[in-house]
Design an enzyme around this catalytic site. Structure first.
Site, PDB file in Angstrom:
ATOM      1  N   ASN A  12     -36.840 -25.233 -51.322  1.00  0.00           N
ATOM      2  CA  ASN A  12     -35.665 -25.699 -52.060  1.00  0.00           C
ATOM      3  C   ASN A  12     -35.390 -24.684 -53.168  1.00  0.00           C
ATOM      4  O   ASN A  12     -36.085 -24.668 -54.182  1.00  0.00           O
ATOM      5  CB  ASN A  12     -35.970 -27.089 -52.641  1.00  0.00           C
ATOM      6  CG  ASN A  12     -34.858 -27.586 -53.541  1.00  0.00           C
ATOM      7  OD1 ASN A  12     -33.769 -27.020 -53.585  1.00  0.00           O
ATOM      8  ND2 ASN A  12     -35.131 -28.660 -54.276  1.00  0.00           N
ATOM      9  N   TRP A  13     -34.406 -23.828 -52.926  1.00  0.00           N
ATOM     10  CA  TRP A  13     -34.147 -22.745 -53.888  1.00  0.00           C
ATOM     11  C   TRP A  13     -33.479 -23.259 -55.157  1.00  0.00           C
ATOM     12  O   TRP A  13     -33.368 -22.538 -56.133  1.00  0.00           O
ATOM     13  CB  TRP A  13     -33.246 -21.683 -53.258  1.00  0.00           C
ATOM     14  CG  TRP A  13     -33.883 -20.912 -52.137  1.00  0.00           C
ATOM     15  CD1 TRP A  13     -35.106 -21.156 -51.550  1.00  0.00           C
ATOM     16  CD2 TRP A  13     -33.338 -19.764 -51.459  1.00  0.00           C
ATOM     17  NE1 TRP A  13     -35.342 -20.246 -50.557  1.00  0.00           N
ATOM     18  CE2 TRP A  13     -34.275 -19.370 -50.477  1.00  0.00           C
ATOM     19  CE3 TRP A  13     -32.157 -19.047 -51.599  1.00  0.00           C
ATOM     20  CZ2 TRP A  13     -34.056 -18.274 -49.639  1.00  0.00           C
ATOM     21  CZ3 TRP A  13     -31.930 -17.964 -50.758  1.00  0.00           C
ATOM     22  CH2 TRP A  13     -32.882 -17.584 -49.793  1.00  0.00           C
ATOM     23  N   HIS A 100     -32.528 -35.774 -54.293  1.00  0.00           N
ATOM     24  CA  HIS A 100     -33.504 -35.039 -55.113  1.00  0.00           C
ATOM     25  C   HIS A 100     -33.442 -35.594 -56.531  1.00  0.00           C
ATOM     26  O   HIS A 100     -32.368 -35.956 -57.024  1.00  0.00           O
ATOM     27  CB  HIS A 100     -33.185 -33.536 -55.101  1.00  0.00           C
ATOM     28  CG  HIS A 100     -34.288 -32.728 -55.719  1.00  0.00           C
ATOM     29  ND1 HIS A 100     -34.441 -32.615 -57.081  1.00  0.00           N
ATOM     30  CD2 HIS A 100     -35.317 -32.031 -55.162  1.00  0.00           C
ATOM     31  CE1 HIS A 100     -35.512 -31.870 -57.334  1.00  0.00           C
ATOM     32  NE2 HIS A 100     -36.058 -31.502 -56.178  1.00  0.00           N
ATOM     33  N   GLU A 102     -33.435 -34.226 -59.269  1.00  0.00           N
ATOM     34  CA  GLU A 102     -32.502 -33.523 -60.166  1.00  0.00           C
ATOM     35  C   GLU A 102     -31.066 -33.991 -59.947  1.00  0.00           C
ATOM     36  O   GLU A 102     -30.266 -34.007 -60.885  1.00  0.00           O
ATOM     37  CB  GLU A 102     -32.654 -32.003 -59.981  1.00  0.00           C
ATOM     38  CG  GLU A 102     -33.958 -31.507 -60.615  1.00  0.00           C
ATOM     39  CD  GLU A 102     -34.583 -30.288 -59.966  1.00  0.00           C
ATOM     40  OE1 GLU A 102     -33.902 -29.594 -59.187  1.00  0.00           O
ATOM     41  OE2 GLU A 102     -35.778 -30.035 -60.228  1.00  0.00           O
ATOM     42  N   GLY A 176     -41.758 -28.561 -61.029  1.00  0.00           N
ATOM     43  CA  GLY A 176     -41.525 -27.425 -61.913  1.00  0.00           C
ATOM     44  C   GLY A 176     -42.416 -27.390 -63.146  1.00  0.00           C
ATOM     45  O   GLY A 176     -42.171 -26.632 -64.080  1.00  0.00           O
ATOM     46  N   GLY A 237     -40.259 -25.774 -54.396  1.00  0.00           N
ATOM     47  CA  GLY A 237     -39.214 -25.224 -55.255  1.00  0.00           C
ATOM     48  C   GLY A 237     -39.559 -23.806 -55.667  1.00  0.00           C
ATOM     49  O   GLY A 237     -39.363 -22.848 -54.919  1.00  0.00           O
ATOM     50  N   GLY A 238     -40.124 -23.668 -56.860  1.00  0.00           N
ATOM     51  CA  GLY A 238     -40.416 -22.359 -57.451  1.00  0.00           C
ATOM     52  C   GLY A 238     -41.066 -21.376 -56.494  1.00  0.00           C
ATOM     53  O   GLY A 238     -40.620 -20.225 -56.362  1.00  0.00           O
TER      54      GLY A 238
END
Ligand code: PGA
Length: 253
Positions: A12-13, A100, A102, A176, A237-238
């Site tokens: 997931n960029w 998500h 976010e 994150g 993610g990261g």
């Protein structure tokens, strides 16, 4: 993970990467995939929407799939700035992430909206990754399983099967932050999700549906998570922005 469920390694960029980064990552992954005989995992990248078509073209025939990070619940219409599931499919996507944390926090998305988006995705013949997860406050007050079961019940699309739907358990406090869930914390929630899926969808679908872990998954903690009986891959993610790290996680699967 159980042998019958093929692990999904999904990147997931988020809102990261320009065209040149996408070019490097997509081509690098395609090259590595080509050298891997019968990969034991399925690989997916979810770049920002404007890069989807570009990545889908760059990855064509490589076995690496492309997915979006969100979609609108409606088929089309007056929704400025939004993207329909049908267009995502048309641009070469195989998957879309919905719900998500976010999106839930930045846009106040509710379970009901997430469910509607997931249903739009299925109607467009996209596979859907439905995200759920508790906050640190909820965990500290002993509500972890209750919150995850409630989000799952509220967000799971009608028509969900093991073939078209993936669940991602992403504890919000781990996203994150570098603070990854311990194997026992992850397995406890994944097993509860599995149980809820079996009771909702029947033993077979519940048993075959993949449940990903997400939240600070890195090369150094991936193996201990991916080996858990109910963890069937990762939503990363990261670490998915680094070719070396993302590939190292895939190899751990
Ligand atoms: P992270 O993000 O790996 O950077 O913690 C995971 C996610 O939000 O999907």
């Amino acid at each position: 993970m159980a042998a019958k469920r093929k692990p999904l390694i999904a990147g997931n960029w988020k809102m990261n990467g320009l065209k040149k980064d996408a070019d490097n990552l997509a081509r690098g992954l395609a090259r590595r995939m080509a050298k891997t005989k019968g990969p034991a995992f399925e690989m997916l990248i979810c770049p920002p929407a404007p890069l989807l078509n570009f990545c889908a073209s760059a990855l064509k025939g490589s076995g690496v799939k492309v997915g979006a990070q969100d979609c609108h619940a409606a088929e089309a219409g007056a929704h400025t700035g939004d993207v329909s599931a049908l267009l995502l499919k048309n641009m070469g996507c195989g998957y879309v992430i919905v719900g998500h944390s976010e999106r839930r926090s930045d846009y106040g998305e509710t379970d009901k909206q997430v469910k509607a988006k997931a249903e739009a995705a299925l109607a467009a013949r996209l596979k859907v990754i439905v995200c759920i997860g508790e906050t640190l406050k909820e965990r500290k007050s002993g509500q972890t399983l209750h919150i995850n079961r409630r989000q799952l019940r509220g967000s799971l699309p009608v028509g969900a099967t093991a073939a078209n739907t993936v669940i991602a358990y992403e504890p919000i406090w781990a996203i994150g932050t570098g603070q990854v869930a311990t194997p026992s914390q992850a397995q406890e929630v994944h097993a509860a999700i599995r149980k809820a899926l079996k009771s909702k969808l029947g033993a077979n679908e519940g048993d075959n549906m993949r449940i990903l872990y997400g939240g600070s998954m890195k090369p150094d903690n991936a193996a201990e998570l991916l080996i858990l009986p109910d963890v069937d891959g990762g939503l990363i993610g990261g670490a998915s922005l680094s070719m070396t790290d993302f590939w190292a996680i895939a190899k751990a699967a």
